[in-house]
Motif scaffolding. Structure first.
Motif, PDB file in Angstrom:
ATOM      1  N   THR A 256     -28.212  28.813 -10.600  1.00 44.60           N
ATOM      2  CA  THR A 256     -28.298  29.384 -11.936  1.00 44.60           C
ATOM      3  C   THR A 256     -28.881  28.358 -12.905  1.00 44.60           C
ATOM      4  O   THR A 256     -28.837  27.149 -12.659  1.00 44.60           O
ATOM      5  CB  THR A 256     -26.907  29.809 -12.450  1.00 44.60           C
ATOM      6  OG1 THR A 256     -26.035  28.667 -12.456  1.00 44.60           O
ATOM      7  CG2 THR A 256     -26.303  30.895 -11.583  1.00 44.60           C
ATOM      8  N   LEU A 257     -29.415  28.870 -14.019  1.00 45.41           N
ATOM      9  CA  LEU A 257     -29.925  28.019 -15.089  1.00 45.41           C
ATOM     10  C   LEU A 257     -29.291  28.466 -16.401  1.00 45.41           C
ATOM     11  O   LEU A 257     -29.448  29.614 -16.819  1.00 45.41           O
ATOM     12  CB  LEU A 257     -31.448  28.116 -15.176  1.00 45.41           C
ATOM     13  CG  LEU A 257     -32.117  27.159 -16.176  1.00 45.41           C
ATOM     14  CD1 LEU A 257     -31.977  25.708 -15.706  1.00 45.41           C
ATOM     15  CD2 LEU A 257     -33.594  27.512 -16.355  1.00 45.41           C
ATOM     16  N   ASP A 258     -28.559  27.550 -17.051  1.00 46.57           N
ATOM     17  CA  ASP A 258     -27.922  27.820 -18.332  1.00 46.57           C
ATOM     18  C   ASP A 258     -28.754  27.201 -19.451  1.00 46.57           C
ATOM     19  O   ASP A 258     -29.315  26.107 -19.305  1.00 46.57           O
ATOM     20  CB  ASP A 258     -26.513  27.227 -18.381  1.00 46.57           C
ATOM     21  CG  ASP A 258     -25.542  27.939 -17.446  1.00 46.57           C
ATOM     22  OD1 ASP A 258     -25.930  28.971 -16.860  1.00 46.57           O
ATOM     23  OD2 ASP A 258     -24.402  27.455 -17.297  1.00 46.57           O
ATOM     24  N   TYR A 259     -28.773  27.875 -20.583  1.00 47.27           N
ATOM     25  CA  TYR A 259     -29.573  27.475 -21.749  1.00 47.27           C
ATOM     26  C   TYR A 259     -28.641  27.073 -22.884  1.00 47.27           C
ATOM     27  O   TYR A 259     -27.765  27.838 -23.277  1.00 47.27           O
ATOM     28  CB  TYR A 259     -30.468  28.661 -22.129  1.00 47.27           C
ATOM     29  CG  TYR A 259     -31.093  28.673 -23.497  1.00 47.27           C
ATOM     30  CD1 TYR A 259     -31.657  27.546 -24.078  1.00 47.27           C
ATOM     31  CD2 TYR A 259     -31.144  29.878 -24.208  1.00 47.27           C
ATOM     32  CE1 TYR A 259     -32.246  27.609 -25.336  1.00 47.27           C
ATOM     33  CE2 TYR A 259     -31.742  29.957 -25.459  1.00 47.27           C
ATOM     34  CZ  TYR A 259     -32.286  28.813 -26.026  1.00 47.27           C
ATOM     35  OH  TYR A 259     -32.865  28.878 -27.261  1.00 47.27           O
ATOM     36  N   TYR A 260     -28.830  25.844 -23.384  1.00 44.89           N
ATOM     37  CA  TYR A 260     -28.060  25.311 -24.500  1.00 44.89           C
ATOM     38  C   TYR A 260     -29.003  25.042 -25.666  1.00 44.89           C
ATOM     39  O   TYR A 260     -30.168  24.701 -25.464  1.00 44.89           O
ATOM     40  CB  TYR A 260     -27.368  23.999 -24.121  1.00 44.89           C
ATOM     41  CG  TYR A 260     -26.174  24.146 -23.205  1.00 44.89           C
ATOM     42  CD1 TYR A 260     -24.880  23.927 -23.671  1.00 44.89           C
ATOM     43  CD2 TYR A 260     -26.332  24.489 -21.868  1.00 44.89           C
ATOM     44  CE1 TYR A 260     -23.780  24.051 -22.836  1.00 44.89           C
ATOM     45  CE2 TYR A 260     -25.240  24.613 -21.024  1.00 44.89           C
ATOM     46  CZ  TYR A 260     -23.966  24.388 -21.511  1.00 44.89           C
ATOM     47  OH  TYR A 260     -22.884  24.520 -20.687  1.00 44.89           O
ATOM     48  N   LEU A 261     -28.483  25.160 -26.882  1.00 40.55           N
ATOM     49  CA  LEU A 261     -29.271  24.865 -28.076  1.00 40.55           C
ATOM     50  C   LEU A 261     -28.437  23.995 -29.004  1.00 40.55           C
ATOM     51  O   LEU A 261     -27.358  24.400 -29.434  1.00 40.55           O
ATOM     52  CB  LEU A 261     -29.679  26.166 -28.771  1.00 40.55           C
ATOM     53  CG  LEU A 261     -30.621  26.035 -29.973  1.00 40.55           C
ATOM     54  CD1 LEU A 261     -31.904  25.308 -29.595  1.00 40.55           C
ATOM     55  CD2 LEU A 261     -30.942  27.414 -30.539  1.00 40.55           C
TER      56      LEU A 261
END
Length: 261
Positions: free
Chosen positions: A166-171
């Protein structure tokens, strides 16, 4: 491969076994003596890099580059991953369109000089006129799914879990969504590009090998509990019923718990 620096402290109440397991997941082989730290390149490693008139690198700090525009171009990190959990951040000072994500090194590295990331791998793509929205693209399928976008000089974090694929996106340090599941087995490189419109991106900066976010460990326990509950439901379901449908390749978990493929 790069060596992940530092072990994050376990969360209160985290079992010792899980903390030790998390540390193992962060470990990778240390780089050979004298090798350069991970940086951006027009190829999968230092010895296999494509010259490009469209991409310029800051040779004092190899993790910074510019894409001039006029044609599509994708840059890769020289680090790649097949196992473990890894976190890094990307920042871009100015852009018209910009894509960030992961991809495998193409068999023909010349594709890096005429394709953008959405054609080669898994991309979160924004533009200066997208009004705070990012679009999710992958090489397997085009998708109209969207997530909260980002602007110049914001810290875009990506957490790649090669065990869960999986690939998680943080900002700016906050998790936005799990944007891709069922990734290819890799090895996968952190990657950036301009968009399909061949626009410019200025001062793309990669910060590799950051310690995993603290919320990752708590969220992983929740995911494991949910997965165990789903498997238990399937095991007890009447014949002919299989429970929830399997998420498709490169499907997207949207904020609020929804998913789109």
């Amino acid at each position: 491969k790069c060596h992940e620096r530092g072990d994050p402290p376990p969360l209160p109440g985290l079992r010792v076994r899980d903390a030790q397991e998390a540390r193992r997941e962060q470990q990778s082989e240390p780089p050979p003596l004298g090798s350069a730290p991970p940086h951006l390149s027009m190829g999968p490693d230092v010895g296999l890099s494509l010259p490009s008139s469209n991409v310029s690198f800051n040779h004092g700090v190899m993790s910074i580059c510019d894409i001039q525009g006029g044609q599509r171009a994708t840059v890769l990190s020289t680090a790649s991953y097949k196992t473990g959990v890894h976190f890094w951040e990307v920042m871009v000072s100015d852009f018209r369109t910009f894509a960030v994500g992961v991809c495998e090194a193409p068999s023909n590295i010349r594709q890096l000089n005429d394709k953008w990331l959405g054609e080669l791998g898994y991309a979160i793509c924004v533009s200066s006129c997208s009004r705070g929205t990012a679009f999710l693209w992958s090489k397997e399928q085009l998708t109209t799914s969207t997530v909260k976008g980002f602007g110049p000089r914001q810290r875009v974090g990506l957490l790649l879990d090669m065990e869960e694929r999986t690939l998680d996106y943080y900002l700016d340090g906050q998790k936005i969504a799990t944007v891709f599941t069922k990734l290819s087995p890799g090895p996968l490189h952190p990657a950036c590009s301009n968009g399909f419109d061949k626009a410019f991106c200025r001062r793309i900066e990669l910060t590799p090998s950051i310690s995993l976010p603290r919320d990752y460990f708590a969220q992983r326990e929740v995911r494991r509990a949910e997965k165990a509950a789903q498997e238990a439901m399937k095991a007890t379901a009447p014949a002919g019923q299989t429970g929830d449908a399997t998420i498709g390749v490169a499907s997207v978990d949207l904020p609020g718990g929804g998913a789109s493929s």
